[in-house]
Design an enzyme around this catalytic site. Sequence first.
Site, PDB file in Angstrom:
ATOM      1  N   GLU A 124       0.936  -1.197   0.019  1.00 50.11           N
ATOM      2  CA  GLU A 124       0.147  -0.004  -0.057  1.00 50.11           C
ATOM      3  C   GLU A 124       0.978   1.417   0.032  1.00 50.11           C
ATOM      4  O   GLU A 124       1.867   1.326   0.738  1.00 50.11           O
ATOM      5  CB  GLU A 124      -0.846  -0.209   1.201  1.00 50.11           C
ATOM      6  CG  GLU A 124      -1.901   1.127   1.009  1.00 50.11           C
ATOM      7  CD  GLU A 124      -2.965   1.365   2.369  1.00 50.11           C
ATOM      8  OE1 GLU A 124      -2.801   0.512   3.149  1.00 50.11           O
ATOM      9  OE2 GLU A 124      -3.892   2.030   2.363  1.00 50.11           O
ATOM     10  N   ASN A 268      -2.603  -6.302   5.257  1.00 55.57           N
ATOM     11  CA  ASN A 268      -2.490  -7.288   4.413  1.00 55.57           C
ATOM     12  C   ASN A 268      -3.367  -8.441   4.726  1.00 55.57           C
ATOM     13  O   ASN A 268      -3.282  -9.109   5.678  1.00 55.57           O
ATOM     14  CB  ASN A 268      -1.281  -7.640   3.936  1.00 55.57           C
ATOM     15  CG  ASN A 268       0.145  -6.855   4.147  1.00 55.57           C
ATOM     16  OD1 ASN A 268      -0.169  -5.858   3.078  1.00 55.57           O
ATOM     17  ND2 ASN A 268       0.916  -6.896   5.017  1.00 55.57           N
ATOM     18  N   GLU A 301      -5.573  -2.945  12.550  1.00 54.79           N
ATOM     19  CA  GLU A 301      -5.397  -3.818  11.387  1.00 54.79           C
ATOM     20  C   GLU A 301      -6.419  -4.679  11.231  1.00 54.79           C
ATOM     21  O   GLU A 301      -6.627  -5.013  10.065  1.00 54.79           O
ATOM     22  CB  GLU A 301      -3.782  -4.058  11.162  1.00 54.79           C
ATOM     23  CG  GLU A 301      -2.637  -2.996  11.584  1.00 54.79           C
ATOM     24  CD  GLU A 301      -3.024  -1.859  10.703  1.00 54.79           C
ATOM     25  OE1 GLU A 301      -3.662  -2.020   9.500  1.00 54.79           O
ATOM     26  OE2 GLU A 301      -2.320  -0.789  11.066  1.00 54.79           O
ATOM     27  N   HIS A 304      -9.552  -3.881   9.707  1.00 55.67           N
ATOM     28  CA  HIS A 304      -9.412  -3.628   8.465  1.00 55.67           C
ATOM     29  C   HIS A 304      -9.937  -4.957   7.665  1.00 55.67           C
ATOM     30  O   HIS A 304     -10.471  -4.784   6.358  1.00 55.67           O
ATOM     31  CB  HIS A 304      -7.963  -3.240   7.644  1.00 55.67           C
ATOM     32  CG  HIS A 304      -7.852  -1.835   7.684  1.00 55.67           C
ATOM     33  ND1 HIS A 304      -8.650  -1.002   7.203  1.00 55.67           N
ATOM     34  CD2 HIS A 304      -6.820  -1.121   8.202  1.00 55.67           C
ATOM     35  CE1 HIS A 304      -8.101   0.343   7.477  1.00 55.67           C
ATOM     36  NE2 HIS A 304      -6.869   0.208   7.864  1.00 55.67           N
ATOM     37  N   GLU A 323      -9.948   4.203   6.093  1.00 61.89           N
ATOM     38  CA  GLU A 323      -9.237   4.329   7.058  1.00 61.89           C
ATOM     39  C   GLU A 323     -10.113   5.258   8.113  1.00 61.89           C
ATOM     40  O   GLU A 323      -9.835   5.001   9.302  1.00 61.89           O
ATOM     41  CB  GLU A 323      -7.793   5.371   6.613  1.00 61.89           C
ATOM     42  CG  GLU A 323      -6.952   4.582   5.997  1.00 61.89           C
ATOM     43  CD  GLU A 323      -6.196   3.420   6.639  1.00 61.89           C
ATOM     44  OE1 GLU A 323      -6.363   3.066   7.934  1.00 61.89           O
ATOM     45  OE2 GLU A 323      -5.627   2.533   5.906  1.00 61.89           O
TER      46      GLU A 323
HETATM   47  N1  BES Z   1      -3.251   0.988   5.985  1.00 59.28           N
HETATM   48  C1  BES Z   1      -2.377   1.574   6.767  1.00 59.28           C
HETATM   49  C2  BES Z   1      -0.933   1.359   6.673  1.00 59.28           C
HETATM   50  C3  BES Z   1      -0.470   2.263   5.583  1.00 59.28           C
HETATM   51  C4  BES Z   1      -0.302   3.659   5.885  1.00 59.28           C
HETATM   52  C5  BES Z   1       0.168   1.771   4.371  1.00 59.28           C
HETATM   53  C6  BES Z   1       0.228   4.568   4.760  1.00 59.28           C
HETATM   54  C7  BES Z   1       0.621   2.835   3.227  1.00 59.28           C
HETATM   55  C8  BES Z   1       0.609   3.998   3.521  1.00 59.28           C
HETATM   56  C9  BES Z   1      -2.784   1.139   8.173  1.00 59.28           C
HETATM   57  O1  BES Z   1      -3.956   0.288   8.280  1.00 59.28           O
HETATM   58  C10 BES Z   1      -2.721   1.875   9.124  1.00 59.28           C
HETATM   59  O2  BES Z   1      -3.544   2.747   9.168  1.00 59.28           O
HETATM   60  N2  BES Z   1      -1.675   1.982   9.897  1.00 59.28           N
HETATM   61  C11 BES Z   1      -1.475   3.237  10.878  1.00 59.28           C
HETATM   62  C12 BES Z   1      -1.855   2.782  12.196  1.00 59.28           C
HETATM   63  C13 BES Z   1      -3.254   2.954  12.786  1.00 59.28           C
HETATM   64  C14 BES Z   1      -3.436   2.357  13.992  1.00 59.28           C
HETATM   65  C15 BES Z   1      -3.719   4.332  12.537  1.00 59.28           C
HETATM   66  C16 BES Z   1      -0.010   3.761  10.912  1.00 59.28           C
HETATM   67  O3  BES Z   1       0.769   2.742  10.090  1.00 59.28           O
HETATM   68  O4  BES Z   1       0.180   4.807  10.906  1.00 59.28           O
HETATM   69 ZN    ZN Z   2      -5.584   1.756   8.616  1.00 60.66          ZN
END
Ligand code: BES
Ligand code: ZN
Length: 878
Positions: A124, A268, A301, A304, A323
């Site tokens: 992603e 993933n 996660e 999701h 998100e």
């Molecule tokens: N899908 C995101 C990870 C991601 C973020 C992939 C940016 C590619 C680019 C994941 O679900 C996510 O949101 N992660 C957050 C933490 C969450 C608890 C808000 C992160 O990685 O900061």
């Molecule tokens: Zn997320």
Amino acid sequence: MTGHEVRLEDYKPTAFEIETVDLTFRLDPARTIVTSRLSMRRRNGEPASPLVLDGDELTFVELKIDGHAAGSDRFEASPSRLEVRDLPQTEFFTLEIVTEVAPADNTKLMGLYRSSGVYCTQCEAEGFRRITYFLDRPDVLAIYTTRIEAPKEDAPLLLSNGNPTDSGDLGEGWHYAVWHDPHPKPSYLFALVAGDLAVVRDDFVTASGRPVKLEIYVEHGKEARAAYAMDALKRSMKWDEERFGREYDLSVFMIVAVSDFNMGAMENKGLNIFNDKYVLADADTATDTDYANIEAIIAHEYFHNWTGNRITCRDWFQLCLKEGLTVYRDHEFSADTRSRPVKRIAEVRLLKAHQFPEDSGPLAHPVRPLRYSEINNFYTATVYEKGSEVVRMLATILGTEDFKRGLDLYFTRHDGDAATIEDFLACFEDATGVDLSQFSVWYHQAGTPVLSVGSRYDTSAKKLIVDIEQSVPPTPGEERKKLMHIPLRFGLFDPQGKEITARTVSGIEFSGDVLHIRERKHAVVFENVIDRPTLSLNRSFSAPVNIRYEQSSADLAHLARFETDPYSRWQSLSDLAMRELIRATGATRDGQTVRCDGSLIESLLTTLDDSSLEPALRGQAISLPGEADIAREIGTDIDPDAVHAARSGVMDEIARHGQDVFENIGESILPGGRYSPDAEAAGRRALYLAAISYLTRVALPPEALLPIIRSADNMTIMSGVLGILVHRFPGSAGAETALAEFELRFRDNPLVIDKWLSIQATIPGPNTLERVLQLMGTRHFSIENPNRVRALIGSFAAGNPTGFNLPDGAAYDFLAGQIIDLDARNPQVAARILTAMRSWKSLEPVRRERARIALSEIAQHSPLSPDVRDIADRTLGQ
Ligand code: BES
Ligand code: ZN
């Protein structure tokens, strides 16, 4: 990666679908061969257009069409694209594409890369195109089968999405494994992990009785530190069944912790990959905050799987669809698991600290943007946190039952789809009959709305008349703003502090305790209120808005004392404190000494002493707004040194008046027995640390803090007191001794050393730049590891107002140099750290000019990644 602008209005479905993807990886650090067999389907009636697949820094090896090697006249391959012409005119055909990639040289940590000898992926948003040529966009859903081949010794473990279907020996020390994921998914959810890792296993049985194997993979020797993550995972799975009726849908759920990761974690399908910071924890090495983050991110996660994976986004403009909604879900999980008001306060603090400045600065954009030039830069506080607040408002407007009906409809109607915000809102409209067209402006309009409020009490008519006017300040590219639908929770309190529950309201639509602000101006009348009441607005922070209400300090103090909503009680105290801090900042700039209003001190100390409140709330109550919060509220012509001096002066006065109360709290508040990360115990530690922090201003000398650090049996107290010592008495013998002892003890644990780096990077004052430079030269720093970079450079730039905003601009120049260096290696991390400069325009003129020069230096550097180019240009306002 062309850097040109992508526009929502240009969205078009693809001319081709990809039904199945069969991948084979022959892993090698320098030369991994990827074979991708795609079964393609031409959409009905599509003309014979060429097929253009995305790539990014790929080495093309070979192309076969329907099993036959394609001559060079039939395609054109470059590192960033593969165009196939002269395709078979049949509805179905296959492509077989061979590419070569070098995971060991992949410093961007996007695509297939190596982290401490482990092969892993991050796809992603647009990382899959760094593995193979593909229609790398979220509306192309395919069924994946993945075969991994590797030397057994290097990679005894071979993982991908879905279920394992085959494995075996290949001779000469090599082996293979095959994974099949039956759920159609977009390429950004693809994952592969191969290496030598330890595993922690557990089991879960879903509500409908299906067994699921749970596996968390960590470096050998770190198994015990995965126990809390496993527990959080099981609780998340159960909670999602109970609260949202969502079950897991594969027979195995895996989490892998890696030490080099650009973000926090990635969802993933069936194979989440995590930054190890958000998996590993034990009492000796993790703080209460680390535990809370692990719990929240594991949940996020996992959630999701339904909000993101089963229902994904049609295009990246819809990012908040997954998100924002998933953040809302993880917030609710933490609220249900821990303390709801304490969680709400933390959420609002975070929203105001990150999203409000974004929304009022040059990087402002709607929750659902219309354009981007680099999608990585749109994983923002606005998309995430404001996106979550918008979902929360929807729940407030519709009420629990109707909200649930709408969400259930979304889950059934769109399961298996790549959906849009319009699809999402239509489910709530269809399930409830409510018209959400005005509400939808929250998705389309940037900027934090302002509610200007004035009130008067009509003694003879026994009425409280409240004038409310809404507005939204202009944001880049959006001068004129639309009227919004703002759900505003309210409460009324009589002079004795009793809540008035019998209320007659006119002049506005309202339901229960929610006023529906929809017009520019409302004259709201509360009838039959016998004595002049005190109005509490935006209870539980029902809408992410700024309220400008000239309520008297006495009224705020009244609410701080009698509000029954603990969130609002905190908010009133915080508003009261903010007034005082702004006044004190003005006084400091005029060369006066800081005096603090007695009623604020009394309100704070009364709350602190109120044993009916949980300790965490008392801790929150006396933690004053931070320097960045004060700067945000002042808004223009900021002198960070004056803000620091003012806040420090106010804290000194509170400490002087409250010494007894703080001393009473002391150690007696700490939980007894063995360390437990639960919310109640964590709240006690938070209150203890807040008290210690005040006491260093009146009684506790540095020598008294050292023994507390030495004898602490958990990382929360140890690092908490270390931080207080080092920030309050920088350079003192006590501080330096404590830092040295800490380093000696934890020198082989990088995640703990990150705390040591951050504490030092956030020491207030002009000497910290030098310290940061010195720390960069030690073995503990590495420009290659995102966690180290964020802990040192990120904390310095984003978390140290006085240390970073030096009047001569030296720290801005330092940051510019670091961003340029970092950009050549990892643009995504560089761009994110650069957002620390987003509020440069609100600085006083001398610093503002220095900041502009440093930003221009970055903007003029060549070459520059699209990531940093985009942030630098927009921050400058170009
Ligand atoms: N899908 C995101 C990870 C991601 C973020 C992939 C940016 C590619 C680019 C994941 O679900 C996510 O949101 N992660 C957050 C933490 C969450 C608890 C808000 C992160 O990685 O900061
Ligand atoms: Zn997320």
